[in-house]
Scaffold this motif. Structure first.
Motif, short mmCIF file in Angstrom:
data_model
loop_
_atom_site.label_atom_id
_atom_site.label_comp_id
_atom_site.label_asym_id
_atom_site.label_seq_id
_atom_site.Cartn_x
_atom_site.Cartn_y
_atom_site.Cartn_z
N LYS A 91 0.83 -1.21 0.00
CA LYS A 91 0.00 0.00 0.00
C LYS A 91 0.87 1.26 0.00
N THR A 92 2.13 1.12 0.39
CA THR A 92 3.03 2.28 0.34
C THR A 92 3.22 2.75 -1.10
N ILE A 93 3.43 1.79 -2.00
CA ILE A 93 3.58 2.16 -3.41
C ILE A 93 2.28 2.71 -3.95
N LEU A 94 1.19 2.05 -3.62
CA LEU A 94 -0.12 2.51 -4.10
C LEU A 94 -0.39 3.95 -3.69
N THR A 95 -0.21 4.24 -2.40
CA THR A 95 -0.59 5.57 -1.92
C THR A 95 0.38 6.64 -2.43
N PHE A 96 1.64 6.27 -2.65
CA PHE A 96 2.54 7.26 -3.26
C PHE A 96 2.11 7.54 -4.69
N GLY A 97 1.65 6.51 -5.38
CA GLY A 97 1.14 6.71 -6.74
C GLY A 97 -0.06 7.65 -6.78
N ILE A 98 -1.01 7.40 -5.87
CA ILE A 98 -2.19 8.27 -5.80
C ILE A 98 -1.77 9.70 -5.46
N PHE A 169 -3.11 3.97 10.56
CA PHE A 169 -4.17 3.11 10.01
C PHE A 169 -3.78 1.63 10.07
N ALA A 170 -2.53 1.34 10.49
CA ALA A 170 -1.95 0.02 10.24
C ALA A 170 -2.73 -1.14 10.86
N GLU A 171 -2.79 -2.22 10.12
CA GLU A 171 -3.28 -3.53 10.57
C GLU A 171 -4.79 -3.61 10.77
N ARG A 172 -5.56 -2.55 10.37
CA ARG A 172 -7.00 -2.69 10.56
C ARG A 172 -7.86 -1.85 9.63
N ALA A 173 -7.27 -0.91 8.88
CA ALA A 173 -8.10 -0.10 7.97
C ALA A 173 -8.36 -0.85 6.67
N LYS A 174 -9.52 -0.57 6.05
CA LYS A 174 -9.89 -1.17 4.77
C LYS A 174 -9.10 -0.54 3.63
N LEU A 175 -8.87 -1.28 2.59
CA LEU A 175 -8.10 -0.75 1.48
C LEU A 175 -8.72 0.49 0.83
N PRO A 176 -10.06 0.54 0.62
CA PRO A 176 -10.61 1.74 -0.03
C PRO A 176 -10.34 3.02 0.76
N VAL A 434 -12.80 14.51 7.55
CA VAL A 434 -12.58 13.62 6.40
C VAL A 434 -12.78 12.16 6.80
N LEU A 435 -12.17 11.75 7.90
CA LEU A 435 -12.25 10.34 8.29
C LEU A 435 -13.64 9.98 8.78
N SER A 436 -14.31 10.92 9.43
CA SER A 436 -15.68 10.64 9.86
C SER A 436 -16.60 10.45 8.66
N LEU A 437 -16.39 11.25 7.65
CA LEU A 437 -17.19 11.08 6.44
C LEU A 437 -16.91 9.74 5.78
N ILE A 438 -15.64 9.38 5.70
CA ILE A 438 -15.29 8.08 5.11
C ILE A 438 -15.93 6.95 5.93
N LYS A 439 -15.85 7.10 7.26
CA LYS A 439 -16.44 6.09 8.14
C LYS A 439 -17.93 5.92 7.84
N LEU A 440 -18.58 7.05 7.68
CA LEU A 440 -20.02 7.07 7.42
C LEU A 440 -20.36 6.40 6.09
N VAL A 441 -19.56 6.70 5.07
CA VAL A 441 -19.92 6.27 3.72
C VAL A 441 -19.44 4.86 3.40
N VAL A 442 -18.16 4.58 3.62
CA VAL A 442 -17.67 3.23 3.28
C VAL A 442 -17.17 2.43 4.48
N GLY A 443 -17.08 3.09 5.65
CA GLY A 443 -16.53 2.40 6.82
C GLY A 443 -15.02 2.48 6.83
N LEU A 444 -14.45 2.45 8.02
CA LEU A 444 -12.99 2.57 8.14
C LEU A 444 -12.30 1.22 8.32
N ARG A 445 -12.96 0.32 9.06
CA ARG A 445 -12.23 -0.84 9.56
C ARG A 445 -12.73 -2.13 8.94
N VAL A 446 -11.83 -3.05 8.73
CA VAL A 446 -12.21 -4.38 8.25
C VAL A 446 -12.98 -5.10 9.33
N THR A 447 -13.62 -6.22 8.95
CA THR A 447 -14.37 -6.99 9.95
C THR A 447 -13.41 -7.68 10.90
#
Lengths: 478, 478, 478
Positions: A91-98, A169-176, A434-447
């Motif tokens: 995800k380090t490469i991915l996020t640097f790309g974005i 975010f490590a070890e528990r946030a969703k990829l989106p 920003v994170l609260s909105l993300i939480k609301l819309v897609v969720g922050l954490r994996v199951t």
């Protein structure tokens, strides 16, 4: 002695005295007349040579700072568990790309474009590349380095700030979440504070001293990490019912050590490259030296304090001490004497150790101690500049004045504190929104189930270490 | 043609012929008079441009050599066992940190300060940073690179020598030993020999050719490693009762390979950066080329000799061959032709292979073959300079004369031999005294139980690879 | 105003107006006469300064490209299995060593020596090192960088092409094959195509645009890899009886990620260093920027396409996307606008994903997808230059003309296509001949039993990871 005679003298000296003379004579328009068969190559002017030297130096610095992505990937992967290692590194490469795309399109203009005291309003999509000299970035016009290299250098900084943020975010946030937050942080958080301090904004006008970004890069990233780690809540198994905490050790200290050495050398680009120039009788070398000495002190101090406190010389604590010292010297590297750099680094190593312990006990599960290492040390480094800045160096850099210990009173220290508070409050609020909105819309954490099997499987479908995980009795893919 | 007329000619040529002319005219003081409305930016002088270029080159070299710490951390960790991996990697950062502080305070002055034929007596705490040009380091005054960068470059060398020394301590020395020896080696051993050869000392006066330190850096570190490995005695399980030896393989060849490639590229800074200049029509590039060709030859030769000897193409032997070639070409890189560099590298790869076998059989348990790789090859490289140095290159560098094979007779070879013997004897005695004192006061070696559980647990309280060690049935921490 | 008077004016201005004037006066031969007590340091000329700057830049670029060997070692080791990891990593150093010797002796002369339209016939054993300026390499004479550095830079490129080729040999070729093929590829394959495009050969005469080698380096290496992977046949266990394929996952994504980041930063040397100059108002920085933006787009596009196609965001696919984008932008980096670079990178990431799937299904077991990543993307990048090249940039570089989308019609695109077809056909045939001969004489592939126990044991006698393999119930050595 006539001019003509002297020109004959020149002729006999021409090999030894070089092309400058030829140039001079061309200027007189006599050369073609007197020596019609000689052809002279067009020589570079001092200004062109200076631009070239500065460009090579800042390009090298940009490469070193981009290489810090490898440092963060290794440090974060080494400091977390095997089941998440592929995810963390990848995800380090991915996020640097974005980040690169978003910073090119919008962030760079907001940060360094001409505009008002709060954000830039020009320079989106990095305009002005064709006409390198005349681009719409007044705040960067002090350096003749072309815009392409300045963009890469500044992008590398934004990428570092973002990588720090994702530590939380490590070890528990969703990829989106990584996708969305990477865009928003790069577009609406980082460039605003960067504009305040480096883009001619209100903190620049006040004379805030943050040479390479203890506040702009590190405190910002760390504040976002803090908000994330609080909103995401602790990892499963981190805290017991009685609120005592368990150690979740990282899986590979060798990778962590390699990551930290890459960050150490990357920081020579980060701090010394922030001169945006190789001229000035090697001032960038002085900055590299203060950076290095602070870091050495941070390593030794942090290891010793962990030895005294735990009874064992703890390597992860030492690595945090190295980084904390690097973070702290980032603001002050160009403003302080070498002995002060050593003090700043050692203090950073020690306070980071204790604040990391404190946050851990307070129930904040910050898996790679992002806020202690980059936030607390970022605050300390920014304030320390207001204590240790010498009048000579402040004048040399041309930003602010002497610190408290050098006769500057509380003036500079006050500005530094204001900058810290302003940046912290802004990023805290924006990240929370920003994170609260993300939480609301897609969720922050994996199951819970996904977290237990690990993000390599849940988010990417294969382990990062398929053979080793298989040996441990787990299936290699889902 | 009058001067005034010619100045009008200048006016029409001024855009094309560039700023040099403007400068010239400013010198005449006529410019303001004749063209009052023109304003000229202050141009950099050739001397300032040269300083800037040289500074960028030496800074790059310093960064590459500091990055070699990652190379040593990976190579040494990869070449030892999993239970010691975190310790081995982590102590590299620790000891470089200690070295930086000690070299800043004392070592740099002893090595490069003005003084007598044996050590420097000025320049402690790296004085003279404010006034870059006029610092008290006569031996470094041939280069206009500012002191801050020269210090970082030389510190990186001291750090390499120290890292080599610690190879001999691997897998059994106590952590406090690293602290004490790091300080003493950096303060009273390394800088003395460095002063002899590079600081204007007695070997410099004799004209010893050791361009980047086959003797100064490598033989020194290796001699300390030899003393340590003898005083520490072999690792548990290394030798059987009948004195035959067991192979204790390193746990990770991929990390070792990565370490060796990092060292390979780091050596471009080490050797080519020792010019302390980017001028001279690219002489540093020639040095980089001899360095690279020797190394390539060392890799191939060592792999082939191991294939012939063992019946299998042994990768650790090849890696040792790469390093041995790099060590051997370090003295001679600036003095020899390319074909000679290839010979020097190939021979280094071969003799290191056989001496490593010999020491192993002789009961000297040198876990990473530090003395064979850095010591034997260091001796070979220093002597080889006395064989292959060409008169042209010796004159270009300005140190010593032609080697035996180029008509110089035994003169230069004798000086080289004297330097080798002097440095070896001095470091042997000093290291023996220092380590014997440490042994007496705090002890050198961990207990048998600690060695068996591994230094990660015994010295630091956690495994470097907690999950992998746990799977192997061991508890993750003590 | 007489000349003598003006010289007195000079005298009073001499400090302010700098050393250039002194030089000028020395040229007149009057200095000694007029100011007998003044001694002036010899100043560097603009040409010397320019050579020094360019040399530092190209040396840095060469180091970055040589460091790419670490990138390939890590990526290939991480993408293959534990039992082959030591072999895969170790052979990278070995083959680069062989390549260096062979390229020095023969390859460099064939590629860049003066000769005919098909190969060079001068410059073997890198002649002309003593007289840097006048060496027999007309095709490289546009840059004043000395031959030693040019050689290292070009060697690094040959080494990259060879490393790509060996991707197709992974996990089943015998060690002697690496020796023989490394020599033959470096001597009779790579330098021929390099001469065609960069050495003044027939494709150079036609105006083919391949700035840093999408075709010369990447398509060449990939074509050899394709031939190898077809001749070697699939790995045991790759295909089922019904011709469906099994995933053989690489063992370590963290190492793969590190390898890819090293390659990413190495590419700044690869592309931006191919200017062979730091002058030109920072044009190399523009190239670094297009390179970076294409790569970012490739990473994001490839991850998204894998997510859509597999339902999981596949990290190895993303890493392939990064590399494919880097490969594709290699030809076009100097010829296209930033938005076009982003398009080129994104398309590369997507087509590489689908072609990798297609080859896998078609029964071609290319273990690290060398042909898809370096071949298909190399073709795309070379053709894309013929689509997106702007007339301004083509003129700036001085090679070819505008692409199809910028009013150049099909002319440039046709030349690009011709270059692709020519290089592909030549390497296909030559590699087939060379590998068939090797197959006939020594055989290409290890035995079935050797492949099952792994090449670490079969070719080198010890595991790369002896402790981890032992835990899995296998003996550590044979």
């Amino acid at each position: 002695m006539t001019l003509e005679v002297s020109l004959h003298v020149i002729k006999s000296n021409i090999k030894g005295s070089g092309r400058m003379l030829k140039k001079f004579l061309l200027g007189f328009g006599l050369m073609a007349m007197l020596f019609p068969t000689l052809a002279f190559a067009e020589d570079a002017t001092p200004a062109q040579l200076e631009t070239a030297i500065n460009s090579v130096w800042v390009m090298l610095a940009a490469i070193l700072v981009i290489f810090m992505q490898a440092g963060f990937a290794l440090l974060e992967a080494g400091s977390t568990r095997m089941k998440n290692a592929g995810h963390v590194a990848g995800k380090t490469i991915l996020t640097f790309g974005i980040c690169a795309i978003a910073f090119w399109a919008v962030g760079f203009g907001f940060a360094f474009g001409d505009g008002n005291s709060f954000f830039g309003t020009t320079g989106f999509f990095v305009s002005g590349l064709e006409d390198q000299a005349a681009a719409a970035y007044g705040s960067l016009s002090g350096s003749t380095v072309p815009i392409g290299i300045k963009f890469l250098f500044q992008l590398a900084f934004a990428g570092v700030s973002l990588a720090i943020a994702f530590g939380g975010f490590a070890e528990r946030a969703k990829l989106p979440v990584y996708f969305i937050f990477a865009v928003l942080f790069t577009v609406v958080i980082y460039p605003i504070v960067a504009h305040w301090v480096w883009g001619g904004g209100w903190l620049a006008e006040l004379g805030m001293q943050d040479f390479a970004g203890s506040t702009v890069v590190h405190l910002q990233g760390a504040t976002a990490a803090l908000v994330a780690t609080i909103l995401l809540k602790p990892r499963i198994g981190k805290y017991n019912k009685d609120k005592t905490s368990n150690l979740i050790p990282g899986h590979n200290q060798v990778l962590s050590v390699l990551g930290v050495i890459i960050l150490w050398i990357g920081w020579f680009g980060f701090n010394a490259g922030s001169t945006l120039s190789a001229m000035g009788e090697g001032f960038f070398g002085y900055i590299a030296m203060t950076t290095n000495m602070a870091t050495a002190a941070g390593a030794v101090a942090a290891l010793l304090i962990s030895w005294m406190y735990f009874g064992k010389a703890d390597i992860p604590s030492m690595l945090n001490g190295v980084l904390a010292a690097l973070v702290a010297i980032t603001a002050s590297c160009a403003f302080v004497e070498v002995w002060a750099a050593i003090v700043i680094g050692a203090v950073a190593g020690i306070i980071t150790f204790f604040t990391a312990q404190w946050f851990d006990k307070a129930g904040v599960d910050d898996p790679v101690f992002a806020f202690s290492v980059h936030g607390i040390a970022g605050v300390w480094g920014t304030l320390a500049t207001g204590l240790f800045a010498t009048p000579e160096l402040a004048e040399k850099v041309g930003v602010g004045g002497a610190g408290l210990f050098y006769g500057g009173g509380f003036h500079q220290l006050g500005i530094q504190a204001l900058g810290v508070v302003g940046a912290f409050a802004f990023v805290l609020v924006l990240s929370f929104i920003v994170l609260s909105l993300i939480k609301l819309v897609v969720g922050l954490r994996v199951t819970e189930e996904e977290e237990i099997i690990g993000l390599d499987l849940s988010e990417h479908g294969t382990y990062g270490y398929p053979e080793q995980m298989k040996k441990a009795g787990q299936s290699a893919s889902v």
